[in-house]
Structure formats: structure tokens, C-alpha cells
Design a protein around this motif. Sequence first.
Motif, short mmCIF file in Angstrom:
data_model
loop_
_atom_site.label_atom_id
_atom_site.label_comp_id
_atom_site.label_asym_id
_atom_site.label_seq_id
_atom_site.Cartn_x
_atom_site.Cartn_y
_atom_site.Cartn_z
N TYR A 52 10.17 -0.57 7.04
CA TYR A 52 9.12 -1.30 7.75
C TYR A 52 9.71 -2.57 8.38
CZ TYR A 52 5.01 1.31 6.20
OH TYR A 52 4.06 2.27 6.01
N VAL A 102 11.60 1.68 1.38
CA VAL A 102 10.43 1.79 2.27
C VAL A 102 10.17 0.45 2.95
CG1 VAL A 102 7.91 2.06 2.28
CG2 VAL A 102 9.32 3.68 1.02
N GLY A 103 10.19 -0.63 2.15
CA GLY A 103 9.98 -1.97 2.71
C GLY A 103 11.03 -2.29 3.75
N PHE A 159 10.61 1.82 -3.14
CA PHE A 159 9.78 0.93 -2.32
C PHE A 159 10.60 -0.18 -1.67
CE2 PHE A 159 6.28 2.89 -4.78
CZ PHE A 159 5.64 3.45 -3.69
N LEU A 160 11.76 -0.51 -2.25
CA LEU A 160 12.63 -1.45 -1.54
C LEU A 160 13.13 -0.81 -0.24
CD1 LEU A 160 14.79 -3.28 -4.26
CD2 LEU A 160 12.99 -4.23 -2.80
N PRO A 219 10.49 3.61 -8.79
CA PRO A 219 9.70 2.93 -7.74
C PRO A 219 10.43 1.75 -7.10
CG PRO A 219 8.72 2.58 -9.91
CD PRO A 219 9.80 3.60 -10.08
N ILE A 220 11.26 1.04 -7.87
CA ILE A 220 11.90 -0.14 -7.28
C ILE A 220 12.79 0.24 -6.11
CG2 ILE A 220 13.50 -2.05 -7.70
CD1 ILE A 220 12.37 -2.39 -10.39
#
Lengths: 223, 229
Positions: B196, B192-193, B189-190, B185-186
Amino acid sequence: MALYYGDLLPFTGILLQGLWVGLYVTVIAMLAGSVLGVLLYLGKSGRSRVLSGFSSGYIEVFRNTPLLVQLYLIYFGLPQLGLNVSSIWAALIGLTLNNAAYTAEIYRAGFEAVPVGLREAASALGMKGGDIVRYVLLMPATRNVFPSLTNQFILLFLASSIGSIISLPELTNAIMDVSNTTYRTVEALSIGGLLYFVVSWLLAMGSRYTEARLFRWARRSHV
Amino acid sequence: MFEAFGWNDLIPLLNGALLTIELCLTAGVIGSVIGVILGVARTSPRRVAKTISSIYINVIRGIPILVIIFFIFFGLPMLFPDLELSKFASAVVALTAFSAAYVGEVVRGSIEAVPAGQSEAAEALGFGYFRKLRYIILPQATKIAVPPGIGFIIGLIKDSSLVAVIGYIELTKAGSVVSNLTGDPITTFLIVGAMYFVICYGISLIGRWYEKRTGIHITSRRLRQPAGI
């Protein structure tokens, strides 16, 4: 389909409990985030290049990414590093870090809106340094910041609903629980939406009333 | 069991980013059209139009967007069993309902920020309500509306991450899927972030450039409020 709200009555306690958790998380994240926000604002406007770069970077990163992704990183990411976090801690950490970025910008806007000329005028008139800071900087800045901060509190309360996605037992979570047990989806969601609306409206009214009382001294000036 | 995060995992994420943009464009455009109507109605001399628009804007702004998304996706099919909305359609309807209220507020604020003398001068010259709006008020209000409008677009993109809960595979949901596949996940989602961030920060730079070029800053406290967190 006929709507029937009677089925929800036994769940009033669950909904109110959820509302309480949401408000409680919001209050803590608001307090902690405001303090962190002051530090970020001081760091950003200070002389140290490193601190100001870090603060600006922090503010931009948190303001330009979704809260949900931030919460996912904390809730799923920390356990990957060997740190287990409960949903309530993940929500508290996430909302606090996120809120700090927004409050830092609120402070910046509030302090920048106080004209420098006022301070110069005060010192030309022979006001003491401490008095200038108090009356010509802090008091007008507080007045600029107050409505934005209370509005941020309302936005944060609404955003706490996002906590339900990482199973924080707040109001939206309670609404979906009630909806799943009673199959009264429309009723549960409309009552839940009404609760959110009433609470945020009351908060807005309360803040307007407090603002009017707190800043009576500024009613006639344009500071 | 898990495969480490590799270059291949970027493909679903990029695809998700495209769907996020598609979703926001659709909802943003329809929402803006409705929002302009709501904003104009809210400043109009007609009592009824004013009240309806003001109730809509305040109600939507007082409810979390997540509850609106749940209502459209789970609630509407119960109210109207014949209605079949795809996940994309539900997401668009929910984000449009939200956009309309926020754009409505931006438009209202911008119209009110046009100096009253402009409106009085137009009336003195014999302009009717709609001609005054079309030639005097709206052109000036549009310029004022750009900075808060950009804030709204950024808010919309961030809030669109919430449609992940109804299973529409936009950027955040794609992130969840990839995170479950890779068990990382790290990293996921890093990235993904970061995606964005590139989209939102890029848009905010346009806003800054506009403010610098035109010298139009948001002065009204109302207009400065962010659309979403």
C-alpha cells in the motif's frame, strides 16, 4: 419487501451503547494522538536530523497505509510477539498512532501559515520574546489549527467504525448485531447511518459555533 | 500445521494488489465522472440541482464508508431481491458512491477557488453559463483540483481495503488469507502495508512534483481535508 422499523425498538439501548463506545474510543484516541502529534511535529521541524527523519518517516508510513492494515498488525501481530491485546486496546492504540500522524501534519500546516514577517515586525516594534510567542505565534496558529483538528475528530469518529472489523463493540458492530438478530438489515443500516450522520453533523455545528466564539478577536484581522 | 512465510506467499499478495488497483481505477473513474457533475451542480445557479447535490455529498461524507459497503452488499439485495451483484460489483458500487461525493466536494471547492472576477469578466463578454464553465472556469479549476484530487486517490486506495469485509479478495483480504495460512500475521501485514505504501506514496510524490512545478498549493482549508484515514 416492506420496511418495518418497529423490530428495532428493543435494540435502541444496544445501538446507543455502541455509539457511546465509538465516541469514547474517538475522544481518547484524539487526545492521546494530539499530544503525540505535537511531539512528531516538533521532532520533524527540529534541528536533530535523526528525530526529523524518524518523524517524517512515521508520518508518511501512517498516512500512506490503510488504518485496517495498521489495526490488523496490532490486533493479530502483537499476540504473535506474546502480547495479548483486547479489541478495545488494539483499537485505541491503532487509532492513536494513526491520528498522531494526521494531527502532526495539521500542526505543521497551521504553524507554517503564520507569516515569519509578523514575528520580525513584532520584534522590531520591541515586543518581548514571551509576548511574541504568545500573541504572534501561538494564538494565530491555534486559530489556524482549530477547524482542522475538529474536522479530524469527525473523520476519526467515522473511522472508529473500522474497529468493528476487529470486533470492537462500537456502533457499526452493534448495527450488524441487530441486523443479524432481527434480519432487518436495511432498517438497521439506515438507522445506524442516520445516527452517524446526525452525530457528525452535530459535531461539525458545535465546532463551528466554538470556533466563532473562541476566535472573536481575529474576526477583523488577517492573521 | 503452518508453513512458514515463503516467496510463494507473495503471489496472492501481488495478485491482491492488482485487484486493489483495478477496483480503485474502476470506482475512481466512474466516481469522478459523477463527482464532476455533482460538483458543477452544487455551484450552479439552479436551486434544485444545488440542493440535491449538496444533500448527497453531505450525507455520504457523514457516514462511514464501511456502513455504505455493508448497505450495498447486505441491504440492496433485500430491497431488490432480483438484483444480483457480484462481490466485485458491490465493491465498485460502494466505492463509486463514496468517490462521487468526495470528488464532488473537490470540484466544488476548486470552482469556488477560481477568482470571482473571471466569472464576471466572462459574463460581461456575453458568455452563457455553459460556455463560461467550459472555456473560463473549468480549465482554471482543473489545475487547482489536482493536489486535492491526488489526496482523494490516496484516500480511495486506503479505503478500498474495507471491501475485505465482504470477502472480495483484494490486497487486505489476500493478506488475511495468507496470514491464516502461514500463521505469521506480522510478516504478512508488514508486506501488505509496504505494498500500500509503495502505491500511495508513489502517487503522493506525483502530487508534490506537480505542486512544485506549477506553484499551485492548496490554500483552501476545505480542499486540504483528506478523503479517508
